[in-house]
Design an enzyme around this catalytic site. Structure first.
Site, mmCIF file in Angstrom:
data_model
loop_
_atom_site.group_PDB
_atom_site.id
_atom_site.type_symbol
_atom_site.label_atom_id
_atom_site.label_comp_id
_atom_site.label_asym_id
_atom_site.label_seq_id
_atom_site.Cartn_x
_atom_site.Cartn_y
_atom_site.Cartn_z
ATOM 1 N N HIS A 63 0.828 -1.213 0.000
ATOM 2 C CA HIS A 63 0.000 0.000 0.000
ATOM 3 C C HIS A 63 0.863 1.265 0.000
ATOM 4 O O HIS A 63 0.390 2.324 0.361
ATOM 5 C CB HIS A 63 -0.919 0.011 1.232
ATOM 6 C CG HIS A 63 -1.909 -1.110 1.232
ATOM 7 N ND1 HIS A 63 -2.187 -1.871 2.340
ATOM 8 C CD2 HIS A 63 -2.676 -1.616 0.242
ATOM 9 C CE1 HIS A 63 -3.104 -2.781 2.040
ATOM 10 N NE2 HIS A 63 -3.401 -2.657 0.766
ATOM 11 N N HIS A 64 2.135 1.132 -0.395
ATOM 12 C CA HIS A 64 2.984 2.331 -0.375
ATOM 13 C C HIS A 64 2.477 3.359 -1.369
ATOM 14 O O HIS A 64 2.738 4.551 -1.240
ATOM 15 C CB HIS A 64 4.449 1.975 -0.663
ATOM 16 C CG HIS A 64 4.731 1.618 -2.092
ATOM 17 N ND1 HIS A 64 4.361 0.420 -2.639
ATOM 18 C CD2 HIS A 64 5.312 2.316 -3.092
ATOM 19 C CE1 HIS A 64 4.720 0.389 -3.914
ATOM 20 N NE2 HIS A 64 5.301 1.530 -4.209
ATOM 21 N N ARG A 65 1.779 2.883 -2.391
ATOM 22 C CA ARG A 65 1.052 3.745 -3.314
ATOM 23 C C ARG A 65 -0.323 3.098 -3.487
ATOM 24 O O ARG A 65 -0.426 1.862 -3.531
ATOM 25 C CB ARG A 65 1.715 3.775 -4.691
ATOM 26 C CG ARG A 65 3.130 4.343 -4.676
ATOM 27 C CD ARG A 65 3.147 5.725 -5.281
ATOM 28 N NE ARG A 65 4.480 6.167 -5.546
ATOM 29 C CZ ARG A 65 5.114 7.081 -4.797
ATOM 30 N NH1 ARG A 65 4.558 7.595 -3.723
ATOM 31 N NH2 ARG A 65 6.324 7.475 -5.135
ATOM 32 N N LYS A 69 -2.808 -2.647 -7.776
ATOM 33 C CA LYS A 69 -3.115 -2.917 -9.195
ATOM 34 C C LYS A 69 -2.558 -4.265 -9.577
ATOM 35 O O LYS A 69 -1.413 -4.587 -9.258
ATOM 36 C CB LYS A 69 -2.423 -1.821 -10.030
ATOM 37 C CG LYS A 69 -2.837 -1.820 -11.463
ATOM 38 C CD LYS A 69 -4.087 -0.981 -11.676
ATOM 39 C CE LYS A 69 -4.667 -1.137 -13.059
ATOM 40 N NZ LYS A 69 -5.375 -2.396 -13.278
ATOM 41 N N LYS A 93 7.131 -4.331 -10.321
ATOM 42 C CA LYS A 93 6.939 -3.948 -11.727
ATOM 43 C C LYS A 93 6.480 -2.490 -11.837
ATOM 44 O O LYS A 93 7.006 -1.715 -12.627
ATOM 45 C CB LYS A 93 5.875 -4.885 -12.316
ATOM 46 C CG LYS A 93 5.745 -4.878 -13.792
ATOM 47 C CD LYS A 93 4.701 -5.911 -14.227
ATOM 48 C CE LYS A 93 5.107 -7.326 -13.861
ATOM 49 N NZ LYS A 93 4.126 -8.331 -14.262
ATOM 50 N N ASP A 98 7.673 3.205 -13.146
ATOM 51 C CA ASP A 98 7.181 4.480 -12.605
ATOM 52 C C ASP A 98 5.669 4.643 -12.756
ATOM 53 O O ASP A 98 5.187 5.702 -13.196
ATOM 54 C CB ASP A 98 7.921 5.665 -13.250
ATOM 55 C CG ASP A 98 9.405 5.622 -12.926
ATOM 56 O OD1 ASP A 98 9.743 5.384 -11.758
ATOM 57 O OD2 ASP A 98 10.222 5.787 -13.852
ATOM 58 N N LYS A 105 -2.935 -8.781 -6.925
ATOM 59 C CA LYS A 105 -3.204 -9.866 -7.882
ATOM 60 C C LYS A 105 -4.381 -10.671 -7.384
ATOM 61 O O LYS A 105 -4.604 -10.765 -6.167
ATOM 62 C CB LYS A 105 -1.989 -10.795 -8.003
ATOM 63 C CG LYS A 105 -1.981 -11.607 -9.266
ATOM 64 C CD LYS A 105 -1.542 -10.751 -10.433
ATOM 65 C CE LYS A 105 -1.535 -11.497 -11.734
ATOM 66 N NZ LYS A 105 -0.898 -10.676 -12.786
ATOM 67 N N SER A 360 -2.709 0.225 -18.511
ATOM 68 C CA SER A 360 -3.797 0.246 -17.519
ATOM 69 C C SER A 360 -3.770 1.562 -16.736
ATOM 70 O O SER A 360 -4.819 2.128 -16.412
ATOM 71 C CB SER A 360 -3.640 -0.903 -16.527
ATOM 72 O OG SER A 360 -4.198 -2.080 -17.048
HETATM 73 P P1 NAD Z 1 -3.878 -16.126 -22.016
HETATM 74 O O1 NAD Z 1 -4.780 -16.979 -21.202
HETATM 75 O O2 NAD Z 1 -4.455 -15.140 -22.961
HETATM 76 O O3 NAD Z 1 -2.859 -17.036 -22.862
HETATM 77 C C1 NAD Z 1 -2.082 -18.065 -22.330
HETATM 78 C C2 NAD Z 1 -1.848 -19.056 -23.471
HETATM 79 O O4 NAD Z 1 -0.915 -20.051 -23.045
HETATM 80 C C3 NAD Z 1 -3.130 -19.794 -23.899
HETATM 81 O O5 NAD Z 1 -3.283 -19.705 -25.297
HETATM 82 C C4 NAD Z 1 -2.895 -21.219 -23.435
HETATM 83 O O6 NAD Z 1 -3.526 -22.183 -24.248
HETATM 84 C C5 NAD Z 1 -1.372 -21.312 -23.520
HETATM 85 N N1 NAD Z 1 -0.800 -22.387 -22.713
HETATM 86 C C6 NAD Z 1 -1.250 -22.926 -21.557
HETATM 87 N N2 NAD Z 1 -0.432 -23.919 -21.140
HETATM 88 C C7 NAD Z 1 0.561 -23.982 -22.045
HETATM 89 C C8 NAD Z 1 1.719 -24.794 -22.179
HETATM 90 N N3 NAD Z 1 2.025 -25.749 -21.280
HETATM 91 N N4 NAD Z 1 2.532 -24.585 -23.240
HETATM 92 C C9 NAD Z 1 2.242 -23.631 -24.161
HETATM 93 N N5 NAD Z 1 1.156 -22.839 -24.083
HETATM 94 C C10 NAD Z 1 0.333 -23.013 -23.046
HETATM 95 O O7 NAD Z 1 -2.917 -15.425 -20.953
HETATM 96 P P2 NAD Z 1 -2.035 -14.120 -21.170
HETATM 97 O O8 NAD Z 1 -2.818 -12.962 -20.696
HETATM 98 O O9 NAD Z 1 -1.437 -14.141 -22.518
HETATM 99 O O10 NAD Z 1 -0.906 -14.360 -20.062
HETATM 100 C C11 NAD Z 1 0.243 -15.150 -20.316
HETATM 101 C C12 NAD Z 1 1.309 -14.824 -19.276
HETATM 102 O O11 NAD Z 1 1.597 -13.418 -19.338
HETATM 103 C C13 NAD Z 1 0.912 -15.101 -17.824
HETATM 104 O O12 NAD Z 1 2.059 -15.472 -17.105
HETATM 105 C C14 NAD Z 1 0.427 -13.750 -17.338
HETATM 106 O O13 NAD Z 1 0.514 -13.606 -15.931
HETATM 107 C C15 NAD Z 1 1.421 -12.851 -18.046
HETATM 108 N N6 NAD Z 1 0.969 -11.445 -18.175
HETATM 109 C C16 NAD Z 1 -0.194 -11.141 -18.814
HETATM 110 C C17 NAD Z 1 -0.566 -9.796 -18.931
HETATM 111 C C18 NAD Z 1 -1.797 -9.373 -19.689
HETATM 112 O O14 NAD Z 1 -1.974 -8.152 -19.891
HETATM 113 N N7 NAD Z 1 -2.649 -10.261 -20.150
HETATM 114 C C19 NAD Z 1 0.250 -8.792 -18.379
HETATM 115 C C20 NAD Z 1 1.445 -9.150 -17.756
HETATM 116 C C21 NAD Z 1 1.795 -10.488 -17.664
#
Ligand code: NAD
Length: 469
Positions: A63-65, A69, A93, A98, A105, A360
């Site tokens: 909660h420092h900011r 999110k 992150k 910034d 989460k 975001s």
């Molecule tokens: P998503 O659900 O849209 O896509 C994930 C994809 O990975 C799916 O198509 C799924 O079928 C596939 N998958 C699942 N198991 C797999 C495996 N063993 N091998 C290969 N593919 C596999 O999710 P996303 O939003 O693209 O998120 C992916 C990663 O990115 C996560 O770690 C998430 O925390 C991170 N992330 C997402 C966002 C965002 O804005 N969506 C932001 C930052 C980080």
């Protein structure tokens, strides 16, 4: 597999970095600790009339900011340790790029593919009700976003439910990643992948950076293999191929598609949407080994699916000299050390996938200010550019060609402004991280440098806030 949990791995990366700061242990302990976590269970009625209990979590790491999110993921493998680890990563992150938020989460322990659209809607609306009841949602409290298994549709349900429960004039800012028509911002859906592409473009454009790690410059024709073809994987592939890279392999949960000449990413996506698999796509060879993607002979490996994919057990098989962590936590703590000693460069998640939270942040500002970016200045700027061009034309006596005028007079509309703000953020943050490596004579890796950057900024925020009188 790692011998320690995901949260312990994040904490160990934090401890490694903390040694390079002169921040007191008391403050370090406060920064590291998750501040609040709720574990919620609620019933929903399935389409067949049965009642099912759904379990979920929301963690507010810092909660420092405020607000906190972070995304909400829908995944069968979700658990409290993972949610806390991801919330901690979000705090670091946000500090690195910034963005003035604390980390948060959430997760719902379901496989969204097992539920109908109306069942998912009931789950999301009830989840929002629970978050509201626990005071865990609101534009100044905690603002969820999409993550694995969730997207704009779910965010629209959250916003709509929240607004029906409150009279908050800033109700739309209770969640980001909404469809544009429901208060979202242009560029949010693709932001994480686009941030990955901007980060890589900058790394391979900066001679000092790539030559420090004995790599060749430029993205042009670099071979790229990507694990995961969801939101982040698809958009990373799309933008990198538009920047000239050759995306030669995509791995999904049922195997990998490979073509050394590279893919047409949109065509591949259309195929997957139609057939729900990459198998059978005529433009490539399919391999049913789901781990094959990790061992591809390529210049850049991008894990963009799940955490814990590259471990001490399989990291010896990695051929790529460069790993770009688009997913959260794809390389375990132990594997990270082995790969660093082997000279493999890892651009860490805590920086590289920050494009999503950055945009975001722009969406949240748009919602709070109740006006679209560019609405006031776009036409004004266009007129100014036109005046400058006709002045130049008058002074020089030369007619200026239409395509030159077009190139010169960029529209300051929302899409362009978001892209520009995102690129600026990814470029600046990368240089901050690289400079920390440089100050430490490159004895530390980019992840350690990114954590140092985050810890120092959060400690400063605590001092500024006067939280420790
Ligand atoms: P998503 O659900 O849209 O896509 C994930 C994809 O990975 C799916 O198509 C799924 O079928 C596939 N998958 C699942 N198991 C797999 C495996 N063993 N091998 C290969 N593919 C596999 O999710 P996303 O939003 O693209 O998120 C992916 C990663 O990115 C996560 O770690 C998430 O925390 C991170 N992330 C997402 C966002 C965002 O804005 N969506 C932001 C930052 C980080």
């Amino acid at each position: 597999m790692s011998d320690i949990s995901f949260l312990q791995q994040v904490d160990k990366a934090f401890d490694d970095a903390a040694k390079y700061t002169n921040i007191s242990d008391d403050i370090l302990n406060q920064i590291k600790r998750n501040n609040s976590v709720i574990n919620i269970s609620f019933p929903i009625k399935r389409d067949n009339g049965r009642i099912e209990i759904i379990e979920g979590w929301r963690a507010q790491h810092s909660h420092h900011r405020t607000p906190c999110k972070g995304g909400i993921r829908f995944a069968e493998i979700a658990n409290e340790d993972e949610v806390k680890a991801l919330a901690a990563l979000m705090s670091y992150k946000c500090a690195i790029v910034d963005v003035p938020f604390g980390g948060g989460k959430g997760a719902i322990k379901i496989n969204p593919k097992d539920y109908s659209e109306s069942e998912l809607e009931r789950i999301v609306r009830r989840l929002t009700f629970e978050l509201h009841k626990h005071n865990f949602i609101g534009s100044g409290i905690d603002v969820p976003a999409p993550d694995m298994g969730s997207g704009p549709r779910e965010m629209a349900w959250i916003a709509d439910t929240y607004k029906s429960l409150t009279n908050d004039i800033n109700g739309s800012a209770c969640v980001t990643g909404k469809p544009v028509a429901q208060g979202g911002i242009r560029g949010r859906n693709e932001a994480t992948g686009s941030g990955v592409a901007y980060g890589l473009k900058e790394f391979f454009s900066c001679k000092e950076m790539y030559s420090q790690y004995n790599l060749e410059g430029g993205l042009e024709n670099k071979s790229v293999a990507i694990q995961g073809f969801g939101n982040v994987g698809y958009h990373s592939a799309l933008f990198l191929s538009q920047m000239g890279a050759r995306v030669i392999a995509i791995g999904e949960s049922d195997g990998m598609i490979y073509n050394d000449n590279g893919f047409d990413i949109k065509e591949l996506r259309d195929y997957r949407e139609k057939h729900t698999t990459l198998k059978g796509y005529p433009g490539g060879k399919f391999d049913e080994d789901i781990n094959a993607i990790l061992y591809c002979d390529c210049d850049i490996l991008i894990p963009a699916a799940l955490e814990g994919q590259i471990t001490n057990e399989n990291c010896e098989r990695i051929q790529a000299k460069f790993i770009a962590e688009a997913a959260n936590g794809p390389v375990t703590y132990e594997a990270n050390k082995i790969l660093f000693n082997r000279g493999v460069v890892i651009l860490p998640d805590v920086y590289l996938n920050a494009g999503g939270v950055t945009v975001s942040y722009f969406e949240w500002i748009k919602n709070l200010s109740h006006i679209r970016f560019g609405r006031m200045e776009n036409r004004f700027n266009q007129k100014t550019y036109k005046n400058i061009v006709s002045l130049l034309s008058n002074v020089t006596g030369n007619e200026i060609k239409e395509d030159l005028i077009k190139e010169f007079s960029h529209h300051s509309d929302e899409e362009n402004l978001v892209a520009s703000g995102l690129e600026e953020t990814m470029v600046n943050s990368l240089h901050q991280i690289f400079n920390i490596c440089k100050e430490n004579d490159f004895k530390i890796d980019l992840r350690c440098a990114a954590f140092i950057n985050a810890i120092e900024k959060i400690a400063r925020a605590y001092e500024d806030n006067g939280i420790f009188p």
